[in-house]
Design an enzyme around this catalytic site. Structure first.
Site, short mmCIF file in Angstrom:
data_model
loop_
_atom_site.label_atom_id
_atom_site.label_comp_id
_atom_site.label_asym_id
_atom_site.label_seq_id
_atom_site.Cartn_x
_atom_site.Cartn_y
_atom_site.Cartn_z
N GLY A 64 -22.95 7.05 -22.67
CA GLY A 64 -23.88 7.55 -23.67
C GLY A 64 -23.64 9.03 -23.88
O GLY A 64 -22.61 9.58 -23.48
N GLY A 65 -24.63 9.69 -24.53
CA GLY A 65 -24.49 11.11 -24.76
C GLY A 65 -24.47 11.91 -23.49
O GLY A 65 -23.94 13.02 -23.46
N LYS B 108 -21.41 9.38 -11.57
CA LYS B 108 -21.80 9.79 -12.92
C LYS B 108 -21.03 11.05 -13.29
O LYS B 108 -21.08 12.04 -12.56
CB LYS B 108 -23.31 10.03 -12.99
CG LYS B 108 -23.82 10.44 -14.38
CD LYS B 108 -25.33 10.58 -14.38
CE LYS B 108 -25.87 10.94 -15.75
NZ LYS B 108 -27.35 11.05 -15.77
N ASP C 89 -30.03 -3.49 -14.29
CA ASP C 89 -31.09 -2.70 -14.92
C ASP C 89 -32.14 -3.63 -15.50
O ASP C 89 -31.88 -4.80 -15.80
CB ASP C 89 -30.51 -1.76 -15.98
CG ASP C 89 -29.94 -2.49 -17.19
OD1 ASP C 89 -30.72 -3.08 -17.96
OD2 ASP C 89 -28.71 -2.49 -17.35
N ASP D 186 -38.08 9.91 -19.79
CA ASP D 186 -37.26 8.88 -20.43
C ASP D 186 -37.43 7.55 -19.71
O ASP D 186 -36.46 6.89 -19.35
CB ASP D 186 -35.79 9.30 -20.44
CG ASP D 186 -34.97 8.51 -21.45
OD1 ASP D 186 -35.58 7.90 -22.36
OD2 ASP D 186 -33.73 8.51 -21.35
#
Length: 413
Positions: free
Chosen positions: A164-165, A184, A245, A284
């Site tokens: 993702g971003g 990550k 997830d 988030d």
């Protein structure tokens, strides 16, 4: 009549024109020609055909000019030159970082001014370790600031887990004990805010927030190690052996029974309460950012890339997923941390028991009542609608959610 152009003067017969002075480049070429001629002859006579090819490549490659090292290096006859050159040249990113290279779309990030939001200069690489239970308790991992062993020597990279971003996340295995981890990779230019760790080390705000909330608490993903490279930030996070997830967990079942949803929702509430008690606002909360251990049923809150410090006053900049933003942000451009969190928790609970986002089809909240399936208990409907109150003052506090009858499976009177 018409004016005639002036006649050009004729050169005198018998006198030679003055020759132009050779340029500096011509003089240099003339002086260097004997040297190049000798090198060509040496290259041809030394290696035959292979020598000629290698020599041509050597001639085509620009030769770097020697650089003089200032200061003590001039007085030590080059003794300090290796150390100075090593400090001046940034550390090279390991293959784990280069595997995730590539442009990625930007993501809207918050612009609140937080302590230590300035970006430090690029160094030769920094790292840190956050101690905690499970895989992070390995004493063979080097302490903070001594990341001398390359990541590829300690971890075996696996498949891509998400992108993702924020960057990309890969599965990996720690070679010392076989523990599964997630690595990550965040491009350095995506890091907007920096903070300070307890030992005074400057680090991206996401790492600072994780260090505050992850150590010793099972409901938040554990940060095992981090490494700052010239072009990216690498974070090594815990990863259960069998996990999924919550978004995929729900889709595999269409929706969750209330009993199963209640247990997972309670764990998420405990994780959020733990974060707020540490002064951290996640901002988030959504199914994609909740990891479910399929063996134990433990839910873990992940991805603090949009997080910030908790404050009592309003926030005037949004960070997170817009489809989870509260009404007050869309209408007025501000929100309170707790009220916005409760709003996102209401959307999360709706997705658990209904299998879809409550406002995916554009329902108008001004109608007052959110339509819910008849199969849901009245207590569950009441809790969802309470969290999704249009007025932020009408929403419950986090502690009120723990006391709601649905959380204790108590029928409403």
């Amino acid at each position: 009549g018409r004016a005639m152009p002036p006649a050009r003067p004729r050169p005198r017969v018998g006198l030679s024109r003055a020759r132009p002075r050779p340029s500096r480049r011509g003089l240099a070429s003339a002086r260097l020609w004997p040297c190049w001629r000798w090198r060509c002859w040496a290259g041809i006579s030394a290696g035959g055909g292979g020598g000629i090819a290698a020599f041509c490549l050597r001639l085509a490659r620009p030769r770097p000019r020697p650089r003089l090292l200032p200061g003590p290096a001039e007085h030590t006859r080059g003794a300090a030159a290796p150390a100075a050159s090593a400090a001046a040249s940034p550390a090279r990113a390991p293959p784990l970082g280069s595997a995730a290279a590539g442009p990625e779309p930007p993501v809207p990030r918050s612009r609140e001014r937080t302590p230590g939001h300035g970006r430090p200069g690029t160094g030769e690489g920094r790292s840190g370790v956050v101690a905690g239970p499970g895989p992070s308790a390995d004493s063979r991992v080097p302490p903070a600031g001594t990341a001398q062993e390359a990541l590829q020597e300690r971890y075996r990279l696996g498949s891509l887990l998400g992108r993702g971003g924020f960057g990309r996340v890969f599965s990996a295995t720690r070679l010392s004990d076989g523990a599964p981890v997630a690595i990550k990779r965040v491009p350095r230019n995506r890091v907007r805010h920096w903070g300070e760790l307890p030992d005074g080390t400057s680090a991206p705000l996401e790492i600072v927030l994780l260090a505050k909330v992850s150590t010793g608490f099972p409901g938040v993903v554990q940060l095992l190690e981090w490494l700052e490279l010239p072009n990216c930030i690498m974070m090594v996070l815990e990863r259960p052996e069998q996990c999924q997830d919550l978004q995929r967990f729900i889709r595999a079942r269409r929706f969750l029974p209330e009993e199963e949803a209640r247990e997972l929702f309670r764990q998420v509430l405990e994780a959020v309460r733990h974060c707020t008690s540490c002064g951290v606002l996640h901002r988030d909360i959504k199914p994609e950012n909740i990891l479910v251990d399929l063996d134990t049923g433990q839910a873990k809150l992940i991805d603090f890339g949009c997080g910030t410090y908790l404050q009592d006053t309003v926030y005037t900049h949004f960070a997170g997923t817009l489809s989870y933003s509260p009404l007050e942000w869309n209408d007025f451009g501000w929100y309170h941390g707790e009220a916005a969190t409760v709003w996102s928790l209401g959307i999360l609970l709706h997705q658990m028991v209904c299998g879809e986002h409550p406002f995916r089809r554009g329902q108008n909240l001004s109608w007052g009542q959110l339509p819910l399936p008849q199969r849901l208990s009245q207590e569950c409907k009441d809790l969802i609608r309470w969290c999704l109150s249009m007025n932020s003052l009408d929403r419950p506090a986090l502690e009120d959610l723990f006391c709601h009858p649905w959380m204790w499976d108590i029928p409403l009177p």
